[in-house]
Design a protein around this motif. Structure first.
Motif, PDB file in Angstrom:
ATOM      1  N   ASP A  63       2.169  -3.386  36.910  1.00  0.00           N
ATOM      2  CA  ASP A  63       1.375  -3.084  38.106  1.00  0.00           C
ATOM      3  C   ASP A  63       0.827  -4.398  38.651  1.00  0.00           C
ATOM      4  O   ASP A  63       1.603  -5.280  38.972  1.00  0.00           O
ATOM      5  CB  ASP A  63       0.281  -2.057  37.815  1.00  0.00           C
ATOM      6  N   SER A  64      -0.479  -4.555  38.721  1.00  0.00           N
ATOM      7  CA  SER A  64      -1.044  -5.779  39.292  1.00  0.00           C
ATOM      8  C   SER A  64      -1.383  -6.833  38.246  1.00  0.00           C
ATOM      9  O   SER A  64      -1.831  -7.925  38.587  1.00  0.00           O
ATOM     10  CB  SER A  64      -2.302  -5.436  40.093  1.00  0.00           C
ATOM     11  N   LEU A  65      -1.180  -6.529  36.969  1.00  0.00           N
ATOM     12  CA  LEU A  65      -1.510  -7.483  35.907  1.00  0.00           C
ATOM     13  C   LEU A  65      -0.378  -8.480  35.673  1.00  0.00           C
ATOM     14  O   LEU A  65       0.790  -8.092  35.578  1.00  0.00           O
ATOM     15  CB  LEU A  65      -1.775  -6.758  34.586  1.00  0.00           C
ATOM     16  N   LEU A  66      -0.741  -9.739  35.564  1.00  0.00           N
ATOM     17  CA  LEU A  66       0.217 -10.751  35.163  1.00  0.00           C
ATOM     18  C   LEU A  66       0.197 -10.833  33.645  1.00  0.00           C
ATOM     19  O   LEU A  66      -0.865 -10.958  33.036  1.00  0.00           O
ATOM     20  CB  LEU A  66      -0.144 -12.110  35.763  1.00  0.00           C
ATOM     21  N   CYS A  67       1.369 -10.752  33.033  1.00  0.00           N
ATOM     22  CA  CYS A  67       1.482 -10.788  31.574  1.00  0.00           C
ATOM     23  C   CYS A  67       2.400 -11.935  31.159  1.00  0.00           C
ATOM     24  O   CYS A  67       3.313 -12.300  31.893  1.00  0.00           O
ATOM     25  CB  CYS A  67       2.048  -9.477  31.048  1.00  0.00           C
ATOM     26  N   GLN A  68       2.140 -12.450  29.966  1.00  0.00           N
ATOM     27  CA  GLN A  68       2.957 -13.520  29.413  1.00  0.00           C
ATOM     28  C   GLN A  68       3.377 -13.149  28.002  1.00  0.00           C
ATOM     29  O   GLN A  68       2.525 -12.861  27.153  1.00  0.00           O
ATOM     30  CB  GLN A  68       2.186 -14.831  29.378  1.00  0.00           C
ATOM     31  N   ALA A  69       4.677 -13.151  27.761  1.00  0.00           N
ATOM     32  CA  ALA A  69       5.189 -12.943  26.403  1.00  0.00           C
ATOM     33  C   ALA A  69       5.034 -14.254  25.650  1.00  0.00           C
ATOM     34  O   ALA A  69       5.604 -15.272  26.031  1.00  0.00           O
ATOM     35  CB  ALA A  69       6.646 -12.513  26.440  1.00  0.00           C
ATOM     36  N   THR A  70       4.236 -14.235  24.593  1.00  0.00           N
ATOM     37  CA  THR A  70       4.009 -15.444  23.811  1.00  0.00           C
ATOM     38  C   THR A  70       4.974 -15.541  22.631  1.00  0.00           C
ATOM     39  O   THR A  70       5.201 -16.624  22.107  1.00  0.00           O
ATOM     40  CB  THR A  70       2.560 -15.505  23.303  1.00  0.00           C
ATOM     41  N   TYR A  71       5.539 -14.404  22.224  1.00  0.00           N
ATOM     42  CA  TYR A  71       6.543 -14.392  21.163  1.00  0.00           C
ATOM     43  C   TYR A  71       7.403 -13.148  21.332  1.00  0.00           C
ATOM     44  O   TYR A  71       6.883 -12.057  21.556  1.00  0.00           O
ATOM     45  CB  TYR A  71       5.894 -14.373  19.772  1.00  0.00           C
ATOM     46  N   ILE A  72       8.705 -13.324  21.231  1.00  0.00           N
ATOM     47  CA  ILE A  72       9.597 -12.170  21.303  1.00  0.00           C
ATOM     48  C   ILE A  72      10.793 -12.411  20.387  1.00  0.00           C
ATOM     49  O   ILE A  72      11.371 -13.486  20.352  1.00  0.00           O
ATOM     50  CB  ILE A  72      10.041 -11.891  22.761  1.00  0.00           C
ATOM     51  N   SER A  73      11.107 -11.388  19.587  1.00  0.00           N
ATOM     52  CA  SER A  73      12.290 -11.400  18.732  1.00  0.00           C
ATOM     53  C   SER A  73      12.922 -10.019  18.848  1.00  0.00           C
ATOM     54  O   SER A  73      12.494  -9.198  19.649  1.00  0.00           O
ATOM     55  CB  SER A  73      11.915 -11.722  17.285  1.00  0.00           C
ATOM     56  N   ASP A  74      13.918  -9.746  18.027  1.00  0.00           N
ATOM     57  CA  ASP A  74      14.563  -8.434  18.073  1.00  0.00           C
ATOM     58  C   ASP A  74      13.619  -7.312  17.648  1.00  0.00           C
ATOM     59  O   ASP A  74      13.792  -6.173  18.043  1.00  0.00           O
ATOM     60  CB  ASP A  74      15.809  -8.425  17.191  1.00  0.00           C
ATOM     61  N   SER A  75      12.596  -7.633  16.828  1.00  0.00           N
ATOM     62  CA  SER A  75      11.724  -6.586  16.315  1.00  0.00           C
ATOM     63  C   SER A  75      10.244  -6.780  16.634  1.00  0.00           C
ATOM     64  O   SER A  75       9.441  -5.918  16.319  1.00  0.00           O
ATOM     65  CB  SER A  75      11.890  -6.481  14.799  1.00  0.00           C
ATOM     66  N   THR A  76       9.872  -7.882  17.256  1.00  0.00           N
ATOM     67  CA  THR A  76       8.464  -8.176  17.518  1.00  0.00           C
ATOM     68  C   THR A  76       8.270  -8.676  18.939  1.00  0.00           C
ATOM     69  O   THR A  76       9.057  -9.484  19.430  1.00  0.00           O
ATOM     70  CB  THR A  76       7.949  -9.263  16.540  1.00  0.00           C
ATOM     71  N   LEU A  77       7.213  -8.193  19.572  1.00  0.00           N
ATOM     72  CA  LEU A  77       6.816  -8.668  20.902  1.00  0.00           C
ATOM     73  C   LEU A  77       5.317  -8.916  20.874  1.00  0.00           C
ATOM     74  O   LEU A  77       4.546  -8.063  20.424  1.00  0.00           O
ATOM     75  CB  LEU A  77       7.146  -7.628  21.982  1.00  0.00           C
ATOM     76  N   GLN A  78       4.925 -10.088  21.319  1.00  0.00           N
ATOM     77  CA  GLN A  78       3.517 -10.408  21.492  1.00  0.00           C
ATOM     78  C   GLN A  78       3.346 -10.849  22.943  1.00  0.00           C
ATOM     79  O   GLN A  78       4.099 -11.700  23.423  1.00  0.00           O
ATOM     80  CB  GLN A  78       3.076 -11.530  20.556  1.00  0.00           C
ATOM     81  N   TYR A  79       2.391 -10.237  23.625  1.00  0.00           N
ATOM     82  CA  TYR A  79       2.131 -10.657  24.997  1.00  0.00           C
ATOM     83  C   TYR A  79       0.644 -10.541  25.290  1.00  0.00           C
ATOM     84  O   TYR A  79      -0.101  -9.901  24.568  1.00  0.00           O
ATOM     85  CB  TYR A  79       2.967  -9.856  26.004  1.00  0.00           C
ATOM     86  N   ASN A  80       0.228 -11.223  26.349  1.00  0.00           N
ATOM     87  CA  ASN A  80      -1.159 -11.100  26.773  1.00  0.00           C
ATOM     88  C   ASN A  80      -1.199 -10.857  28.269  1.00  0.00           C
ATOM     89  O   ASN A  80      -0.271 -11.203  28.998  1.00  0.00           O
ATOM     90  CB  ASN A  80      -1.996 -12.316  26.364  1.00  0.00           C
ATOM     91  N   SER A  81      -2.272 -10.217  28.703  1.00  0.00           N
ATOM     92  CA  SER A  81      -2.456  -9.916  30.123  1.00  0.00           C
ATOM     93  C   SER A  81      -3.754 -10.553  30.599  1.00  0.00           C
ATOM     94  O   SER A  81      -4.712 -10.692  29.841  1.00  0.00           O
ATOM     95  CB  SER A  81      -2.502  -8.399  30.348  1.00  0.00           C
ATOM     96  N   LEU A  82      -3.776 -10.922  31.864  1.00  0.00           N
ATOM     97  CA  LEU A  82      -4.955 -11.527  32.485  1.00  0.00           C
ATOM     98  C   LEU A  82      -5.368 -10.708  33.686  1.00  0.00           C
ATOM     99  O   LEU A  82      -4.535 -10.294  34.489  1.00  0.00           O
ATOM    100  CB  LEU A  82      -4.650 -12.948  32.969  1.00  0.00           C
ATOM    101  N   ASP A  83      -6.664 -10.480  33.801  1.00  0.00           N
ATOM    102  CA  ASP A  83      -7.204  -9.774  34.959  1.00  0.00           C
ATOM    103  C   ASP A  83      -8.421 -10.561  35.439  1.00  0.00           C
ATOM    104  O   ASP A  83      -9.392 -10.727  34.692  1.00  0.00           O
ATOM    105  CB  ASP A  83      -7.600  -8.347  34.578  1.00  0.00           C
ATOM    106  N   PHE A  84      -8.345 -11.082  36.665  1.00  0.00           N
ATOM    107  CA  PHE A  84      -9.437 -11.856  37.241  1.00  0.00           C
ATOM    108  C   PHE A  84     -10.228 -10.979  38.191  1.00  0.00           C
ATOM    109  O   PHE A  84      -9.655 -10.265  39.015  1.00  0.00           O
ATOM    110  CB  PHE A  84      -8.898 -13.060  38.027  1.00  0.00           C
ATOM    111  N   ARG A  85     -11.543 -11.039  38.094  1.00  0.00           N
ATOM    112  CA  ARG A  85     -12.420 -10.280  38.988  1.00  0.00           C
ATOM    113  C   ARG A  85     -13.454 -11.224  39.586  1.00  0.00           C
ATOM    114  O   ARG A  85     -14.057 -12.025  38.882  1.00  0.00           O
ATOM    115  CB  ARG A  85     -13.109  -9.156  38.241  1.00  0.00           C
TER     116      ARG A  85
END
Length: 138
Positions: free
Chosen positions: A98-120
């Motif tokens: 949607d309106s959130l920008l997300c960044q995948a910090t680690y991705i493999s075949d079995s693991t996903l790590q991501y973070n989202s940022l919301d500025f107000r």
């Protein structure tokens, strides 16, 4: 002049070689949430003040499924509700939910790590930020 031309050619070859060896992993598929850390903080003139930090451990029922048709289906195991989010892969590491920008910090075949940022922004000179770090598995 020849030395400069030779350095440019070597630089281009080195860049191409590096790009070819970088593996591309895909977000697509169903990922089960395992944990999340939510941080809420304000930034003013370079100083960061944390308002809240929460850690959440999931029970294995919550998931998100990234589809090929620009949708992400997020299921909440507590409410048994599925939300549809607009999913757009911007780069191999950045994507929109949607309106959130997300960044995948680690991705493999079995693991996903991501973070989202919301500025107000409000009337104060402070920037209020909500950032959530997610850990998921297949």
């Amino acid at each position: 002049m020849r030395k400069v031309l030779m350095l440019m050619i070597l630089g281009l070859c080195a860049c191409k070689k590096e790009d070819a060896s970088t593996p591309h992993r895909s977000f697509y598929g169903k990922w089960v949430y395992t944990a999340a850390i939510n941080k809420q903080y304000t930034v003013s003139q370079g100083d960061t003040a944390y308002d809240r930090i929460d850690t959440l451990h999931y029970n294995g029922a919550d998931y998100i499924e990234f589809t090929q048709n620009r949708l992400a289906l997020r299921f909440n195991g507590t409410t048994h509700r599925t939300d549809s989010l607009l999913f757009e892969e911007v780069t191999p590491v950045f994507f929109h939910l949607d309106s959130l920008l997300c960044q995948a910090t680690y991705i493999s075949d079995s693991t996903l790590q991501y973070n989202s940022l919301d500025f107000r922004y409000d009337q104060s000179p402070l920037v209020k930020i909500s950032q959530t770090f997610y850990w998921l598995k297949k």
